[in-house]
Motif scaffolding. Structure first.
Motif, mmCIF file in Angstrom:
data_model
loop_
_atom_site.group_PDB
_atom_site.id
_atom_site.type_symbol
_atom_site.label_atom_id
_atom_site.label_comp_id
_atom_site.label_asym_id
_atom_site.label_seq_id
_atom_site.Cartn_x
_atom_site.Cartn_y
_atom_site.Cartn_z
ATOM 1 N N LEU A 105 0.828 -1.205 0.000
ATOM 2 C CA LEU A 105 0.000 0.000 0.000
ATOM 3 C C LEU A 105 0.863 1.257 0.000
ATOM 4 O O LEU A 105 0.579 2.223 -0.720
ATOM 5 C CB LEU A 105 -0.927 -0.008 1.217
ATOM 6 C CG LEU A 105 -1.890 1.163 1.342
ATOM 7 C CD1 LEU A 105 -2.869 1.178 0.185
ATOM 8 C CD2 LEU A 105 -2.620 1.103 2.662
ATOM 9 N N LEU A 106 1.939 1.247 0.773
ATOM 10 C CA LEU A 106 2.837 2.393 0.804
ATOM 11 C C LEU A 106 3.531 2.605 -0.536
ATOM 12 O O LEU A 106 3.665 3.734 -1.016
ATOM 13 C CB LEU A 106 3.880 2.219 1.916
ATOM 14 C CG LEU A 106 3.358 2.326 3.344
ATOM 15 C CD1 LEU A 106 4.466 1.989 4.326
ATOM 16 C CD2 LEU A 106 2.808 3.700 3.617
ATOM 17 N N VAL A 107 3.969 1.527 -1.156
ATOM 18 C CA VAL A 107 4.625 1.628 -2.460
ATOM 19 C C VAL A 107 3.649 2.170 -3.504
ATOM 20 O O VAL A 107 3.988 3.059 -4.289
ATOM 21 C CB VAL A 107 5.200 0.265 -2.891
ATOM 22 C CG1 VAL A 107 5.609 0.277 -4.347
ATOM 23 C CG2 VAL A 107 6.380 -0.104 -2.010
ATOM 24 N N LEU A 108 2.435 1.656 -3.520
ATOM 25 C CA LEU A 108 1.443 2.142 -4.480
ATOM 26 C C LEU A 108 1.114 3.614 -4.249
ATOM 27 O O LEU A 108 0.948 4.379 -5.200
ATOM 28 C CB LEU A 108 0.168 1.301 -4.394
ATOM 29 C CG LEU A 108 0.274 -0.110 -4.947
ATOM 30 C CD1 LEU A 108 -1.022 -0.890 -4.689
ATOM 31 C CD2 LEU A 108 0.572 -0.070 -6.442
ATOM 32 N N THR A 109 1.033 4.024 -2.998
ATOM 33 C CA THR A 109 0.743 5.421 -2.695
ATOM 34 C C THR A 109 1.862 6.317 -3.192
ATOM 35 O O THR A 109 1.603 7.365 -3.798
ATOM 36 C CB THR A 109 0.567 5.611 -1.174
ATOM 37 O OG1 THR A 109 -0.481 4.756 -0.725
ATOM 38 C CG2 THR A 109 0.236 7.046 -0.832
ATOM 39 N N LEU A 130 4.055 5.684 -5.591
ATOM 40 C CA LEU A 130 4.104 5.668 -7.059
ATOM 41 C C LEU A 130 2.982 6.497 -7.663
ATOM 42 O O LEU A 130 3.166 7.145 -8.696
ATOM 43 C CB LEU A 130 4.029 4.228 -7.564
ATOM 44 C CG LEU A 130 5.263 3.374 -7.319
ATOM 45 C CD1 LEU A 130 5.001 1.937 -7.784
ATOM 46 C CD2 LEU A 130 6.458 3.954 -8.054
ATOM 47 N N ARG A 131 1.826 6.484 -7.012
ATOM 48 C CA ARG A 131 0.693 7.234 -7.534
ATOM 49 C C ARG A 131 0.901 8.736 -7.389
ATOM 50 O O ARG A 131 0.465 9.517 -8.226
ATOM 51 C CB ARG A 131 -0.575 6.810 -6.793
ATOM 52 C CG ARG A 131 -1.845 7.280 -7.445
ATOM 53 C CD ARG A 131 -3.016 6.738 -6.718
ATOM 54 N NE ARG A 131 -2.852 6.976 -5.280
ATOM 55 C CZ ARG A 131 -3.851 7.075 -4.422
ATOM 56 N NH1 ARG A 131 -5.066 6.919 -4.837
ATOM 57 N NH2 ARG A 131 -3.622 7.292 -3.151
ATOM 58 N N ARG A 132 1.592 9.143 -6.315
ATOM 59 C CA ARG A 132 1.828 10.563 -6.083
ATOM 60 C C ARG A 132 2.739 11.159 -7.135
ATOM 61 O O ARG A 132 2.589 12.307 -7.525
ATOM 62 C CB ARG A 132 2.464 10.780 -4.713
ATOM 63 C CG ARG A 132 1.508 10.582 -3.579
ATOM 64 C CD ARG A 132 2.194 10.707 -2.266
ATOM 65 N NE ARG A 132 2.660 12.068 -2.039
ATOM 66 C CZ ARG A 132 3.517 12.407 -1.106
ATOM 67 N NH1 ARG A 132 4.028 11.493 -0.334
ATOM 68 N NH2 ARG A 132 3.875 13.644 -0.938
ATOM 69 N N GLY A 133 3.724 10.428 -7.568
ATOM 70 C CA GLY A 133 4.680 10.950 -8.525
ATOM 71 C C GLY A 133 5.650 11.901 -7.859
ATOM 72 O O GLY A 133 5.563 12.197 -6.681
#
Length: 75
Positions: free
Chosen positions: A17-21, A23-26
């Motif tokens: 979840l932290l990695v996806l967050t 990556l999504r932020r950019g």
């Protein structure tokens, strides 16, 4: 043994979840003029705060030229 597997599953899920967050932020910085001006004001404010708060650590009194005295918006 099952408790250990559940623990690792929960930790893995939190990590994913932290990695996806992230990556999504950019990593884009602000591109608009207003955002750049706001960043510049924040940097100047941070520099002034570092100077004025750093004086107290050396047991010296702030002088009349201290930046926090001249800053607008302070009581």
């Amino acid at each position: 043994m099952n408790a250990l597997l559940i623990l690792f599953a929960v930790l893995g899920g939190i990590g994913a979840l932290l990695v996806l967050t992230l990556l999504r932020r950019g990593g884009d910085r602000t591109d608009t003029v207003d955002g750049v001006l706001q960043e510049q004001r924040a940097l100047r404010q941070a520099k002034a705060d570092r100077v004025s708060f750093g004086l107290g650590a050396h047991n010296s009194l702030p002088t009349a030229s201290d930046s926090y005295i001249h800053r607008k918006g302070r009581p």
